[in-house]
Design a protein around this motif. Structure first.
Motif, PDB file in Angstrom:
ATOM      1  N   ILE A 143       0.836  -1.203   0.000  1.00 49.76           N
ATOM      2  CA  ILE A 143       0.000   0.000   0.000  1.00 49.76           C
ATOM      3  C   ILE A 143       0.868   1.250   0.000  1.00 49.76           C
ATOM      4  O   ILE A 143       0.603   2.213  -0.740  1.00 49.76           O
ATOM      5  CB  ILE A 143      -0.944  -0.016   1.210  1.00 49.76           C
ATOM      6  N   ALA A 144       1.917   1.262   0.821  1.00 51.32           N
ATOM      7  CA  ALA A 144       2.810   2.433   0.874  1.00 51.32           C
ATOM      8  C   ALA A 144       3.485   2.663  -0.472  1.00 51.32           C
ATOM      9  O   ALA A 144       3.568   3.809  -0.953  1.00 51.32           O
ATOM     10  CB  ALA A 144       3.847   2.232   1.974  1.00 51.32           C
ATOM     11  N   ALA A 145       3.953   1.579  -1.103  1.00 50.86           N
ATOM     12  CA  ALA A 145       4.590   1.719  -2.414  1.00 50.86           C
ATOM     13  C   ALA A 145       3.588   2.227  -3.445  1.00 50.86           C
ATOM     14  O   ALA A 145       3.923   3.059  -4.296  1.00 50.86           O
ATOM     15  CB  ALA A 145       5.174   0.380  -2.849  1.00 50.86           C
ATOM     16  N   GLY A 146       2.347   1.747  -3.373  1.00 47.97           N
ATOM     17  CA  GLY A 146       1.331   2.194  -4.309  1.00 47.97           C
ATOM     18  C   GLY A 146       1.008   3.668  -4.164  1.00 47.97           C
ATOM     19  O   GLY A 146       0.860   4.387  -5.167  1.00 47.97           O
ATOM     20  N   VAL A 147       0.899   4.132  -2.933  1.00 50.39           N
ATOM     21  CA  VAL A 147       0.603   5.545  -2.703  1.00 50.39           C
ATOM     22  C   VAL A 147       1.737   6.418  -3.236  1.00 50.39           C
ATOM     23  O   VAL A 147       1.492   7.469  -3.876  1.00 50.39           O
ATOM     24  CB  VAL A 147       0.370   5.798  -1.203  1.00 50.39           C
TER      25      VAL A 147
END
Length: 241
Positions: A29-33
């Motif tokens: 999720i962090a990488a996607g954001v």
């Protein structure tokens, strides 16, 4: 005067559905954001400042990339309750009643296998080989601590039993939960812990009446549609030169 119908008990309300346990990848999720922020910044800058076909190329690229980034990073999740396992992968949502789940495998990827032999990867529960190596080292250390507990130094007094300030013998590194510094049970990587929890849930609920049914699959057209439109538009623009 009351009739037999008046004395009949009121129908019981349906039992509440058990709450889902939700498993997601915080790192994904962090990488996607971060990727969405970077792509959005570059794309909007090209749309607002670019000249000629550049704004249209940027728009088509955004239309293609944003759904794909969401699909592979933010979207994946696994929902588990007493009746079923629901797997939300990049392009599909698979609902599997526990009665149809044959096994949960964990190798270089985590996957669920049905009695019919179908396999579905659990994108939201990634495998970390580094995490497994770290867990193996911790397990080896914990095993050495368990073997050495019998010769641990006594704490609480100079003379041990019967000595000044003597007390109950405790092992070195004690904590409040277990009484020792040795963790309870085997040490596992985070992904392997989740798979173990799901296996226990399948074993406990696989034969229950509420966990029977058919496997259903729904395609994520809300992801595939915009991505396909962006790919077509980008191909047309590039083809026109």
């Amino acid at each position: 005067m009351t009739t037999p119908e008046d004395q009949s008990p009121a129908p019981r309300p349906p039992a509440p559905e058990s709450k889902d346990r939700i498993y997601r990848s915080p790192a994904g999720i962090a990488a996607g954001v971060l990727l969405l922020g970077l792509v959005g910044w570059l794309g909007l800058d090209a749309i607002l400042v670019g000249k000629g076909r550049t704004p249209w190329l940027a728009l088509a690229t955004l239309l293609l990339l944003v759904p794909l980034i969401v699909a592979f990073t933010v979207r994946p999740a696994v929902y588990a309750n007493d009746d079923r396992l629901r797997v939300r992968n990049p392009f599909r949502v698979i609902a599997l009643p526990w009665g149809e789940v044959d096994s949960l495998r964990s190798g270089y990827s985590n996957e669920v296998v049905t009695h019919a032999g179908a396999k579905f990867q659990l994108w939201a529960i990634p495998v970390s080989l580094r995490g497994r190596k770290k867990a193996h080292r911790r397990e080896a250390k914990a095993e050495a601590d368990r073997e050495g507990r019998g010769g641990g130094r006594r704490v609480g007094g100079l003379g041990g039993f019967g000595g000044p300030g003597g007390g109950e013998p405790t092992a070195r590194g004690a904590n409040a939960r277990t009484g020792t510094g040795v963790p309870e049970g085997p040490v596992r990587a985070e992904g392997d812990k989740i798979i173990h929890e799901l296996r226990l849930l399948r074993e406990a609920r696989g034969k229950s009446a509420g966990a029977q049914g058919e496997v259903t699959i729904r395609w994520a057209w809300e992801i595939m549609g915009p991505a396909a439109a962006g790919a077509v538009l980008l191909g047309i623009l590039l083809g026109l030169g």
